[in-house]
Design an enzyme around this catalytic site. Sequence first.
Site, PDB file in Angstrom:
ATOM      1  N   THR A 259      48.551  26.111  -3.936  1.00  0.00           N
ATOM      2  CA  THR A 259      49.251  24.808  -4.331  1.00  0.00           C
ATOM      3  C   THR A 259      49.897  24.328  -3.105  1.00  0.00           C
ATOM      4  O   THR A 259      50.245  24.928  -1.930  1.00  0.00           O
ATOM      5  CB  THR A 259      50.352  25.361  -5.187  1.00  0.00           C
ATOM      6  OG1 THR A 259      51.208  26.192  -4.779  1.00  0.00           O
ATOM      7  CG2 THR A 259      49.729  25.852  -6.606  1.00  0.00           C
ATOM      8  N   ASP A 260      50.491  23.077  -3.013  1.00  0.00           N
ATOM      9  CA  ASP A 260      51.215  22.555  -2.194  1.00  0.00           C
ATOM     10  C   ASP A 260      52.667  22.813  -2.365  1.00  0.00           C
ATOM     11  O   ASP A 260      53.164  23.564  -3.317  1.00  0.00           O
ATOM     12  CB  ASP A 260      51.220  20.984  -1.866  1.00  0.00           C
ATOM     13  CG  ASP A 260      51.336  20.228  -3.146  1.00  0.00           C
ATOM     14  OD1 ASP A 260      52.188  20.779  -4.192  1.00  0.00           O
ATOM     15  OD2 ASP A 260      51.019  19.249  -3.323  1.00  0.00           O
ATOM     16  N   GLN A 261      53.721  22.099  -1.781  1.00  0.00           N
ATOM     17  CA  GLN A 261      54.957  22.529  -1.908  1.00  0.00           C
ATOM     18  C   GLN A 261      55.727  22.226  -3.075  1.00  0.00           C
ATOM     19  O   GLN A 261      56.790  22.384  -3.688  1.00  0.00           O
ATOM     20  CB  GLN A 261      56.014  22.033  -0.735  1.00  0.00           C
ATOM     21  CG  GLN A 261      55.832  22.813   0.743  1.00  0.00           C
ATOM     22  CD  GLN A 261      56.815  22.073   1.772  1.00  0.00           C
ATOM     23  OE1 GLN A 261      57.173  21.143   1.720  1.00  0.00           O
ATOM     24  NE2 GLN A 261      57.019  22.854   2.657  1.00  0.00           N
ATOM     25  N   MET A 262      55.172  21.283  -3.881  1.00  0.00           N
ATOM     26  CA  MET A 262      55.221  20.755  -5.154  1.00  0.00           C
ATOM     27  C   MET A 262      54.808  21.565  -6.305  1.00  0.00           C
ATOM     28  O   MET A 262      54.889  20.992  -7.479  1.00  0.00           O
ATOM     29  CB  MET A 262      54.954  19.245  -5.317  1.00  0.00           C
ATOM     30  CG  MET A 262      55.658  18.401  -4.197  1.00  0.00           C
ATOM     31  SD  MET A 262      55.447  16.646  -4.600  1.00  0.00           S
ATOM     32  CE  MET A 262      53.650  16.398  -4.107  1.00  0.00           C
ATOM     33  N   GLY A 263      53.893  22.620  -5.743  1.00  0.00           N
ATOM     34  CA  GLY A 263      53.259  23.307  -6.775  1.00  0.00           C
ATOM     35  C   GLY A 263      52.135  22.749  -7.419  1.00  0.00           C
ATOM     36  O   GLY A 263      51.462  23.318  -8.377  1.00  0.00           O
TER      37      GLY A 263
END
Length: 160
Positions: A19-23
């Site tokens: 995932t990225d930093q936003m999930g």
Amino acid sequence: MPDADENPVLYLRVRFAETDQMGIAHHSAYPVWMEAGRVQWLRAHGLDYRTMEEGGLSLSVSAMEVRYRQAARFDDLIAVTTTLVLVRSRLLRLEYRLERDHDGTLLATGATVHLPGATSPPGGPGSPARGAWATCGINNRAASMPGRPAAWTNTPRASS
């Protein structure tokens, strides 16, 4: 609803590393999940991929498509359904449906096309896939698929 024996479902969780930093799951994770579904499909039909490769048969990916519909998020449980849609003596096409398990939301659809090849010198004439396809009855399933031409089955061709 597909028959579970014909179209096995693989369940997996979206890992934090995917995932990225936003999930939200990165788009590159979906082909990896499709690969896991393909290996599960082979296993459910009596073909262990490792054993196939040790026996001299590999399945090279010659084409892949993914259509993203909704975002998968960290810790979502994903259901990957894999379906055989085309088989020829030298070609195999599988389609994938990725859904969020708890609500059935369609996350992505996809397909892969595979070309069988020898991982070691072939043991005899003909396609290395022929024996593997027959081992798990893929030929019979392809022949019985509704609307599929008989030419899609793995039938020997006449020699010239």
